[in-house]
Design an enzyme around this catalytic site. Structure first.
Site, PDB file in Angstrom:
ATOM      1  CB  ALA A 165     -44.541  -9.543   6.816  1.00 21.06           C
TER       2      ALA A 165
ATOM      3  N   GLY B 186     -43.486  -6.004   3.329  1.00 17.19           N
ATOM      4  CA  GLY B 186     -42.870  -7.150   2.663  1.00 17.19           C
ATOM      5  C   GLY B 186     -43.291  -7.295   1.206  1.00 17.19           C
TER       6      GLY B 186
ATOM      7  CD  GLU C 125     -39.264  -5.189   3.212  1.00 16.74           C
ATOM      8  OE1 GLU C 125     -40.152  -5.932   3.683  1.00 16.74           O
ATOM      9  OE2 GLU C 125     -38.319  -4.769   3.896  1.00 16.74           O
TER      10      GLU C 125
ATOM     11  CD  GLU D 234     -42.081  -2.721   6.596  1.00 18.25           C
ATOM     12  OE1 GLU D 234     -42.175  -1.525   6.214  1.00 18.25           O
ATOM     13  OE2 GLU D 234     -41.861  -3.657   5.811  1.00 18.25           O
TER      14      GLU D 234
HETATM   15  N1  CAA Z   1     -51.079  -8.915   7.503  1.00 20.68           N
HETATM   16  C1  CAA Z   1     -52.140  -9.624   7.856  1.00 20.68           C
HETATM   17  N2  CAA Z   1     -53.391  -9.366   7.416  1.00 20.68           N
HETATM   18  C2  CAA Z   1     -53.547  -8.308   6.589  1.00 20.68           C
HETATM   19  C3  CAA Z   1     -52.474  -7.525   6.176  1.00 20.68           C
HETATM   20  C4  CAA Z   1     -51.169  -7.861   6.673  1.00 20.68           C
HETATM   21  N3  CAA Z   1     -50.061  -7.208   6.301  1.00 20.68           N
HETATM   22  N4  CAA Z   1     -52.940  -6.563   5.370  1.00 20.68           N
HETATM   23  C5  CAA Z   1     -54.265  -6.744   5.273  1.00 20.68           C
HETATM   24  N5  CAA Z   1     -54.636  -7.811   6.016  1.00 20.68           N
HETATM   25  C6  CAA Z   1     -55.976  -8.368   6.188  1.00 20.68           C
HETATM   26  C7  CAA Z   1     -56.812  -7.551   7.127  1.00 20.68           C
HETATM   27  O1  CAA Z   1     -56.523  -7.872   8.466  1.00 20.68           O
HETATM   28  C8  CAA Z   1     -58.181  -7.963   6.706  1.00 20.68           C
HETATM   29  O2  CAA Z   1     -58.469  -9.240   7.233  1.00 20.68           O
HETATM   30  P1  CAA Z   1     -59.891  -9.517   7.938  1.00 20.68           P
HETATM   31  O3  CAA Z   1     -60.908  -9.263   6.858  1.00 20.68           O
HETATM   32  O4  CAA Z   1     -59.799 -10.944   8.343  1.00 20.68           O
HETATM   33  O5  CAA Z   1     -60.001  -8.535   9.059  1.00 20.68           O
HETATM   34  C9  CAA Z   1     -58.051  -8.134   5.192  1.00 20.68           C
HETATM   35  O6  CAA Z   1     -56.671  -8.338   4.943  1.00 20.68           O
HETATM   36  C10 CAA Z   1     -58.496  -6.922   4.404  1.00 20.68           C
HETATM   37  O7  CAA Z   1     -57.766  -5.808   4.895  1.00 20.68           O
HETATM   38  P2  CAA Z   1     -58.476  -4.453   5.390  1.00 20.68           P
HETATM   39  O8  CAA Z   1     -59.856  -4.729   5.859  1.00 20.68           O
HETATM   40  O9  CAA Z   1     -57.538  -3.782   6.335  1.00 20.68           O
HETATM   41  O10 CAA Z   1     -58.559  -3.692   3.985  1.00 20.68           O
HETATM   42  P3  CAA Z   1     -58.586  -2.103   3.779  1.00 20.68           P
HETATM   43  O11 CAA Z   1     -58.878  -1.920   2.338  1.00 20.68           O
HETATM   44  O12 CAA Z   1     -59.452  -1.434   4.758  1.00 20.68           O
HETATM   45  O13 CAA Z   1     -57.084  -1.612   4.085  1.00 20.68           O
HETATM   46  C11 CAA Z   1     -54.683  -1.701   3.927  1.00 20.68           C
HETATM   47  C12 CAA Z   1     -56.029  -2.015   3.259  1.00 20.68           C
HETATM   48  C13 CAA Z   1     -54.499  -0.184   4.010  1.00 20.68           C
HETATM   49  C14 CAA Z   1     -53.582  -2.295   3.043  1.00 20.68           C
HETATM   50  C15 CAA Z   1     -54.637  -2.324   5.343  1.00 20.68           C
HETATM   51  O14 CAA Z   1     -55.048  -3.688   5.248  1.00 20.68           O
HETATM   52  C16 CAA Z   1     -53.287  -2.311   5.973  1.00 20.68           C
HETATM   53  O15 CAA Z   1     -52.850  -1.275   6.452  1.00 20.68           O
HETATM   54  N6  CAA Z   1     -52.581  -3.469   5.993  1.00 20.68           N
HETATM   55  C17 CAA Z   1     -51.306  -3.597   6.658  1.00 20.68           C
HETATM   56  C18 CAA Z   1     -50.185  -2.964   5.841  1.00 20.68           C
HETATM   57  C19 CAA Z   1     -48.873  -3.080   6.579  1.00 20.68           C
HETATM   58  O16 CAA Z   1     -48.679  -2.533   7.636  1.00 20.68           O
HETATM   59  N7  CAA Z   1     -47.910  -3.819   5.961  1.00 20.68           N
HETATM   60  C20 CAA Z   1     -46.598  -4.028   6.550  1.00 20.68           C
HETATM   61  C21 CAA Z   1     -46.591  -5.296   7.335  1.00 20.68           C
HETATM   62  S1  CAA Z   1     -45.110  -5.528   8.288  1.00 20.68           S
HETATM   63  C22 CAA Z   1     -43.974  -6.132   7.206  1.00 20.68           C
HETATM   64  O17 CAA Z   1     -44.218  -6.254   6.009  1.00 20.68           O
HETATM   65  C23 CAA Z   1     -42.660  -6.507   7.828  1.00 20.68           C
HETATM   66  C24 CAA Z   1     -41.567  -6.768   6.866  1.00 20.68           C
HETATM   67  O18 CAA Z   1     -40.886  -5.874   6.414  1.00 20.68           O
HETATM   68  C25 CAA Z   1     -41.171  -8.120   6.510  1.00 20.68           C
END
Ligand code: CAA
Length: 259
Positions: free
Chosen positions: A65, A110, A113, A133
């Site tokens: 998400a 998400g 999921e 999460e």
């Molecule tokens: N939400 C918003 N933006 C995200 C994102 C997310 N879940 N995942 C990645 N992005 C964005 C980053 O912010 C970045 O944007 P900018 O270039 O504008 O800064 C872009 O995508 C590229 O990401 P990274 O630079 O972080 O890429 P990376 O290769 O270094 O890392 C990653 C990849 C390990 C997947 C890392 O992006 C990450 O940890 N993302 C979040 C994963 C996460 O926590 N997901 C769960 C979300 S909560 C949820 O899903 C709730 C639910 O159950 C409904």
């Protein structure tokens, strides 16, 4: 369909829906879910669609998400977003046609999921899956605490959800989170091959099998067996049952009509 973040196309009986928000690793916001709902609605209505394949790009199926969209949200926003997510995901999970998540790269939170709502998950060898999460101070809110334990068992699900650590494709296959791993460059071909096999099968019986499995998973064994009996017997009224059994007895390949 007026889609912003999903590319949709139909090739023969296969509908392809590709998340397309690459700069944010296909992070899922309300607009993406609006698109996904439109895709699912199209697949429900369009009889030419026999199988839906959901996919992303090489780096990400979907990295979860949209944390940016959630960060400023309060309790009311969380309810609104999860109402939408639940509605769309249930509609996807209930689609009366087989669904395949073809996962390359990240399928986190998400994103994982959404993949869990599909009947099959095929992972490229670079896939990374998980429910991180907890590391954000929340828990999975797109069905993860419910669908993951039903798929992989309680204690493995608890480990993934409590620790929030991601896993690579080989472990995901070992625990049954994905059906199989394929080389990255043949993900599309492997998903297509599976879809084509499914298209050869009788559509009414596939739908019945999906109903029996899905309904049975949320009820007691006794009720599930009654559900199975109902759909099994219903299939004895189909042309495909007559054709399938006649073809066996006549030692030829069946030609199913989905009737
Ligand atoms: N939400 C918003 N933006 C995200 C994102 C997310 N879940 N995942 C990645 N992005 C964005 C980053 O912010 C970045 O944007 P900018 O270039 O504008 O800064 C872009 O995508 C590229 O990401 P990274 O630079 O972080 O890429 P990376 O290769 O270094 O890392 C990653 C990849 C390990 C997947 C890392 O992006 C990450 O940890 N993302 C979040 C994963 C996460 O926590 N997901 C769960 C979300 S909560 C949820 O899903 C709730 C639910 O159950 C409904």
């Amino acid at each position: 369909m007026d889609l912003k973040y999903i590319n949709y196309k139909r090739e023969g009986g296969i509908a392809w829906a590709q998340f397309n928000r690459p700069k944010k690793l296909n992070a899922l916001n309300p607009d993406v879910f609006r698109d996904l709902e439109a895709v699912v609605a199209r697949c429900e209505e369009d009889d030419a669609v026999r199988v839906l394949i959901l996919t992303g790009n090489e780096k990400a199926f979907a990295a979860g998400a949209d944390i940016g969209a959630m960060a400023a949200g309060d309790i009311g926003v969380a309810y609104d977003q999860t109402d939408q997510t639940m509605r769309v995901q249930e509609r996807l999970a209930d689609l009366p046609k087989p669904t395949i998540a073809a996962v390359s790269g990240y399928a986190l939170g998400g994103g994982c999921e959404v993949a869990l709502c599909c009947d099959f998950r095929i992972a490229a060898d670079n896939a990374v899956l998980g429910l991180p999460e907890i590391t954000l101070g929340i828990i999975p809110g797109g069905g993860g605490t419910q669908r993951l334990p039903r798929l992989v068992g309680l204690s493995i699900a608890a480990e993934l959800i409590f620790l929030g650590e991601t896993i690579k494709a080989d472990k995901a296959e070992r625990i049954g989170l994905v059906n199989r791993i394929v080389p990255s460059d043949s993900l599309e071909a492997e998903a297509t091959a599976l879809a084509e096999k499914l298209i050869e099968r009788p559509a009414v019986a596939l739908r019945a099998a999906k109903t029996a499995i899905r309904k049975g998973m949320s009820t007691s064994l006794k009720e599930g067996l009654q559900i199975e009996q109902g759909v099994f017997c219903m299939l004895f009224g189909t042309e495909d049952k007559k054709e399938g059994m006649a073809a066996f007895l006549e030692k030829r390949k069946p030609k199913f009509k989905g009737k």
